[in-house]
Motif scaffolding. Structure first.
Motif, PDB file in Angstrom:
ATOM      1  N   ALA D  20      15.851  40.538   4.004  1.00 44.62           N
ATOM      2  CA  ALA D  20      16.663  39.720   4.899  1.00 44.62           C
ATOM      3  C   ALA D  20      17.940  39.260   4.214  1.00 44.62           C
ATOM      4  N   LEU D  21      17.903  39.201   2.889  1.00 50.09           N
ATOM      5  CA  LEU D  21      19.090  38.789   2.133  1.00 50.09           C
ATOM      6  C   LEU D  21      19.995  39.983   1.800  1.00 50.09           C
ATOM      7  N   GLY D  22      19.563  41.167   2.200  1.00 52.18           N
ATOM      8  CA  GLY D  22      20.388  42.346   1.927  1.00 52.18           C
ATOM      9  C   GLY D  22      20.058  43.028   0.610  1.00 52.18           C
ATOM     10  N   LEU D  23      18.831  42.836   0.131  1.00 48.33           N
ATOM     11  CA  LEU D  23      18.446  43.417  -1.155  1.00 48.33           C
ATOM     12  C   LEU D  23      17.467  44.582  -0.971  1.00 48.33           C
ATOM     13  N   TRP D  24      17.763  45.687  -1.629  1.00 44.21           N
ATOM     14  CA  TRP D  24      16.852  46.829  -1.673  1.00 44.21           C
ATOM     15  C   TRP D  24      15.968  46.661  -2.896  1.00 44.21           C
ATOM     16  N   THR D  25      14.676  46.851  -2.749  1.00 47.21           N
ATOM     17  CA  THR D  25      13.804  46.632  -3.906  1.00 47.21           C
ATOM     18  C   THR D  25      12.875  47.808  -4.160  1.00 47.21           C
ATOM     19  N   GLU D  26      12.458  47.914  -5.416  1.00 47.18           N
ATOM     20  CA  GLU D  26      11.464  48.915  -5.818  1.00 47.18           C
ATOM     21  C   GLU D  26      10.317  48.187  -6.499  1.00 47.18           C
ATOM     22  N   LYS D  27       9.112  48.606  -6.167  1.00 53.30           N
ATOM     23  CA  LYS D  27       7.934  47.913  -6.694  1.00 53.30           C
ATOM     24  C   LYS D  27       7.501  48.424  -8.060  1.00 53.30           C
ATOM     25  N   PHE D  28       7.097  47.491  -8.926  1.00 49.96           N
ATOM     26  CA  PHE D  28       6.484  47.842 -10.204  1.00 49.96           C
ATOM     27  C   PHE D  28       5.096  47.221 -10.233  1.00 49.96           C
ATOM     28  N   ALA D  29       4.121  48.030 -10.635  1.00 52.76           N
ATOM     29  CA  ALA D  29       2.736  47.577 -10.531  1.00 52.76           C
ATOM     30  C   ALA D  29       1.992  47.745 -11.854  1.00 52.76           C
ATOM     31  N   HIS D  30       0.919  46.978 -11.978  1.00 50.91           N
ATOM     32  CA  HIS D  30      -0.012  47.125 -13.081  1.00 50.91           C
ATOM     33  C   HIS D  30      -1.393  47.194 -12.446  1.00 50.91           C
ATOM     34  N   ASP D  31      -2.151  48.208 -12.799  1.00 54.25           N
ATOM     35  CA  ASP D  31      -3.456  48.393 -12.163  1.00 54.25           C
ATOM     36  C   ASP D  31      -3.336  48.407 -10.640  1.00 54.25           C
ATOM     37  N   THR D  32      -2.318  49.100 -10.162  1.00 54.18           N
ATOM     38  CA  THR D  32      -2.042  49.263  -8.719  1.00 54.18           C
ATOM     39  C   THR D  32      -1.686  47.970  -7.984  1.00 54.18           C
ATOM     40  N   ARG D  33      -1.527  46.891  -8.692  1.00 53.75           N
ATOM     41  CA  ARG D  33      -1.149  45.651  -8.015  1.00 53.75           C
ATOM     42  C   ARG D  33       0.309  45.335  -8.364  1.00 53.75           C
ATOM     43  N   THR D  34       1.099  45.049  -7.356  1.00 53.16           N
ATOM     44  CA  THR D  34       2.534  44.833  -7.560  1.00 53.16           C
ATOM     45  C   THR D  34       2.799  43.547  -8.335  1.00 53.16           C
ATOM     46  N   ARG D  35       3.559  43.695  -9.410  1.00 53.35           N
ATOM     47  CA  ARG D  35       3.862  42.554 -10.268  1.00 53.35           C
ATOM     48  C   ARG D  35       5.315  42.103 -10.158  1.00 53.35           C
ATOM     49  N   ALA D  36       6.173  43.046  -9.787  1.00 56.18           N
ATOM     50  CA  ALA D  36       7.595  42.710  -9.777  1.00 56.18           C
ATOM     51  C   ALA D  36       8.329  43.615  -8.810  1.00 56.18           C
ATOM     52  N   LEU D  37       9.479  43.137  -8.344  1.00 56.72           N
ATOM     53  CA  LEU D  37      10.358  43.903  -7.472  1.00 56.72           C
ATOM     54  C   LEU D  37      11.708  44.031  -8.178  1.00 56.72           C
ATOM     55  N   LEU D  38      12.122  45.257  -8.412  1.00 54.61           N
ATOM     56  CA  LEU D  38      13.420  45.490  -9.033  1.00 54.61           C
ATOM     57  C   LEU D  38      14.458  45.610  -7.925  1.00 54.61           C
TER      58      LEU D  38
END
Lengths: 331, 331, 331, 331
Positions: D20-38
């Motif tokens: 909604a803020l105009g940001l495109w993100t990519e997910k980073f996961a550990h053990d298949t669980r998302t930890r961060a959005l780049l």
């Protein structure tokens, strides 16, 4: 990959260790203290476990694979008729004319391909043409001529499908279906082609990234293709001295890192007949599992792409120069 | 080249003959009748006399060469110290660290280069850096370390010149002066470098055409350079999976058609250490007269470009994989 | 164009006159005497008759047009429903969501488009997706929702066709059929779309030349399309700071020189919502006949392309910033 | 930016808010669980604090700025003589001939520039030329002619420096020093130019990213330049129908997001005189703070770039078309 740190003070030391492994990193900080190192895409491939074992590393966060079906193909060659293409198999030579122009022409071409040690016969029945006024192939009848020539000379057959409506017709005559560069992301066509359950030769789009290319392969596999052979044919270039820009880095990446089947088409890459042999040799040296080269019994009469077509002797010389085992004995 | 016709009715027949010679043509007409065929740049090289002999051809009009001095170099290798690079000479290995960091580091690197069969030592005393805050080399003292290491191990020396003010200092220590990619068209620097009368290694700009590259060589020769060795290091790419896009078509063109000395730098081309060997082999197969590869005694400590540097063993493996004759005997 | 000379001694004088007309030329010589001047493609457009009138010019030889049907469209706007797009018509605003997600969503979007002064409603029923696992549209039912929303708000409707099999279904619901970038050279699809005899919105391929783009339009016209509106949406770029590289030079060329209908999609061009307004204004200033902008009633919920979608207020602000006449009165 | 999460289950919700803020993100996961959005680089600019306030966000990790000096310039226009360029100032017109050919020519050009409402006079005394045989400028004497013409007509003067050896000579005559595209990363030259403590016009390299361009500005500022005005002049293109590819996305980014002074050179961008006006208007609409346009009293006689030069009337028309306030009154 994102490498998080237990302690910002370890950043330099961890970065040095990653550097020793061939990884380029970028720092991410909070309150000016480094919290994580992002591994750039142009880094060597290293397993997360290796990185997690480095002292000071808290965790390694990864991006989920975008192409699970393709991942499962890594290291596995693809079978096309009685030919095997890919990791561990001997390089193959695919050749034939740009367009299938007559039963005689494709038969003569097939004979030349066989004599040069080729195992796959190519030839266009349906031709994508930039201009609507250019010759666009003889269609269905050319498919028959092609299939007969292949059978007569013991060659498997690969040919391009342009239309969803032609998929069935091509699938009954060809051993492998080709997706052209201009259709690499024509997803409806990809689905239709995948559904017939055959191996597919997937040419790279003129400005497609390797990731996009791999995702198009995933489209094909998900729809039912039995295997995908990638074909690099040169990228759009700003330099008129060669037609396209052959990306052997991408070939080396697919062949050596991902261990996926990849062949190279030097004919379309450069357009210049005098550069086909050196680039064909280079392609194999980079790891390509085969070559796709245009030949024509009589290049002066070719209705398309004549200037880049090799004649019978030219193809034989190329095969010899590339170490392909030709009919009359080893090279 | 422009092929003019005596009679417009000969257009198709002449075009077919040109096609058989590997030439792509475009028609030019007056009152809808074809008067001339323009030969596209991505055509095979054919002498005008061959074309003039075709029946129906009125004349062949050519563009005057833009680089007469370079033309005179075609087929002639370049001498650098006691090394010969180019047409007819065995491929050479140039190697060394990105930056000359200390007398010990460069001496150790030189030992590794020698052991791997290398004949030229490279190393940066002055480093072009995208950021002004990155390490930009130790300057003059590093030149001394480099020259000593070269002498101690019997290696000729090549290093980059960044500033017109440093040309003399570099020229007294190095056997060959390097022009970096970012300076390929820094014409004042080219003139200053040419004037010292030494051989020059000319890296290709990140989006330079082959014609522009050759004209920069002409700048060097006109100013007094004794020879120019071209170095392809990859073009700007849209694909992050490799850093740059290695243009082996351009290498094949220079080596095989123009017969000009050309080497390839696979380290900068891909950035990925795991792709250096396949691209190095591909470069030689395409006709390159040598390789320029970054190595470092201890990649983890490298102050620049560590992730792409090979260590001693890596360099030896590369040399073996590429068929370079190494110290302890043939490969 | 090729300008031949009566006398080689006139070459400099004629070249100067051509230069004054805005033409870049290259010399072609026989026996070192200049016989002709080739006019480069990036020259201003000048009629051959003007050049033939220059003293010393023997003749002007031209390349036959590759797209006669398109040439006949130059200067003529295209009608889409009750909207007119092109030379002489006021700029149009086409807008709507990336994907048609529900009857309510597209109705709300249509209301926003209408309020902002838009005259065409866009929305994807069939979505080309790089990954086969991404949402690819609701298909036929979404076509119905789209058509109803268009009718309810008095907007003409444009939507993409991905498959030859869907052409009929789309043609019965939409006023204009869209060819996506990835399909610009999917010639079978072009033919199928052309055959239904409707106007077509032809997006430019990610690395297509203007000539290739125009030839794809010729494919459409030859098959029966009633008109083609070109849509520039950005080229493949090496710079991650914007997604694509908007080519307003091509837009200016089509709009001002060829006088063909061309609109610009700034949403896909940059990907960044904060740059849509300046690029939309720039597009109109360059001569674009309209804008295609993504909007969504609730960008946070958008199933595709949310980060570049404008909300209702954003679209209104954009329309105002671009001088589009909005509902409540002139801007 | 990297957005870390407290709980992987918040990933979708946080991603929607970022969208909604105009940001495109990519997910980073550990053990298949998302930890961060780049957050991808082609996202809208949003302050980290705004993101940290989103429920479920643990922290925002950022990359340290690579150009602190340039950051400090954001929002501040640059003074050149008595002209102000940048955020908040009225757009400026810089114009003059490609080469300073004589005292008379540059005086006449200056008169035309003044009449058209220009405030800066440009003209090359030292010309970078792809070929060593092309006219490369009259050097020092041309600097004098240029300075006199500027003084006579009340125009500030900008001219390119090619050699470190000429920096002083140019600095004493010009109000602003220009770095050409081919030298954007000639770092020794940048340092020498920065050291004289003047404002600099920094043309973008033909395939430079915006980040690289900004880092070259940082080189200049660190060396002592009082300000940097960016100049976009088109990127290397694969399409011969325009010479270069004008990147107005980059202009909009610098002008609107970074609020750094940026001007556009449409003459070099397209090469075609018939496209200069539409692209000049587009540049200003995208946010450019000025235009740099080539003019010549007699384009047919221009020793370089004649085909793209405007004559006196052409320049006046352009100024009017772009809304520049010309001599005789408002436009």
């Amino acid at each position: 990959m994102l490498v998080t740190l237990n302690d910002p003070r370890d950043a330099e030391r961890v970065a040095a260790r990653l550097q020793a492994l061939g990884l380029w990193t970028e720092k991410f900080a909070h309150d000016t203290r480094t919290r994580a190192l992002l591994v750039r895409a142009d880094s060597a491939q290293v397993a997360p476990e290796v990185i997690e074992a480095i002292e000071g590393v808290a965790a390694v966060w990864v991006q989920p694979s975008a192409h699970p079906l393709l991942d499962a193909q890594m290291g596995r060659p693809v079978s096309v008729g009685n030919v095997t293409i890919g990791h561990g198999a001997a390089p193959v030579l695919m050749s034939g004319p740009c367009s299938v122009e007559s039963a005689e022409q494709i038969d003569e071409a097939a004979r030349a391909v066989k004599a040069a040690g080729g195992t796959l016969l190519r030839g266009g029945a349906y031709k994508p043409r930039t201009s609507p006024y250019s010759f666009s192939g003889h269609g269905g009848v050319a498919l028959d001529w092609l299939a007969e020539a292949g059978k007569a000379h013991g060659l498997s057959v690969v040919t391009e499908v342009l239309s969803e409506r032609d998929v069935e017709a091509v699938a009954t005559r060809a051993d492998m279906l080709q997706v052209g560069s201009r259709n690499m992301q024509a997803f409806s066509l990809l689905k239709a082609i995948g559904r017939v359950g055959k191996p597919v030769l997937l040419k790279r789009g003129m400005c497609a990234t390797v990731d996009e290319w791999m995702l198009s392969a995933e489209h094909l596999l998900l729809a039912g293709a039995t295997g995908v052979v990638f074909c690099e044919r040169g990228l759009r270039s700003f330099d008129p001295s060669t037609r396209n820009l052959l990306d052997l880095g991408a070939v080396a990446l697919l062949a050596n890192v991902h261990r996926l089947p990849v062949v190279v088409d030097p004919s379309h890459a450069v357009g210049r007949r005098d550069l086909i042999a050196p680039l064909a040799r280079a392609a194999l040296a980079a790891g390509a599992h085969g070559l796709m080269v245009e030949c024509h019994p009589e290049p002066s009469c070719a209705r398309s792409d004549g200037p880049q077509a090799l004649d019978r002797e030219g193809l034989l010389r190329l095969a010899n120069a590339c170490g392909v085992t030709t009919e009359g004995g080893a090279t």
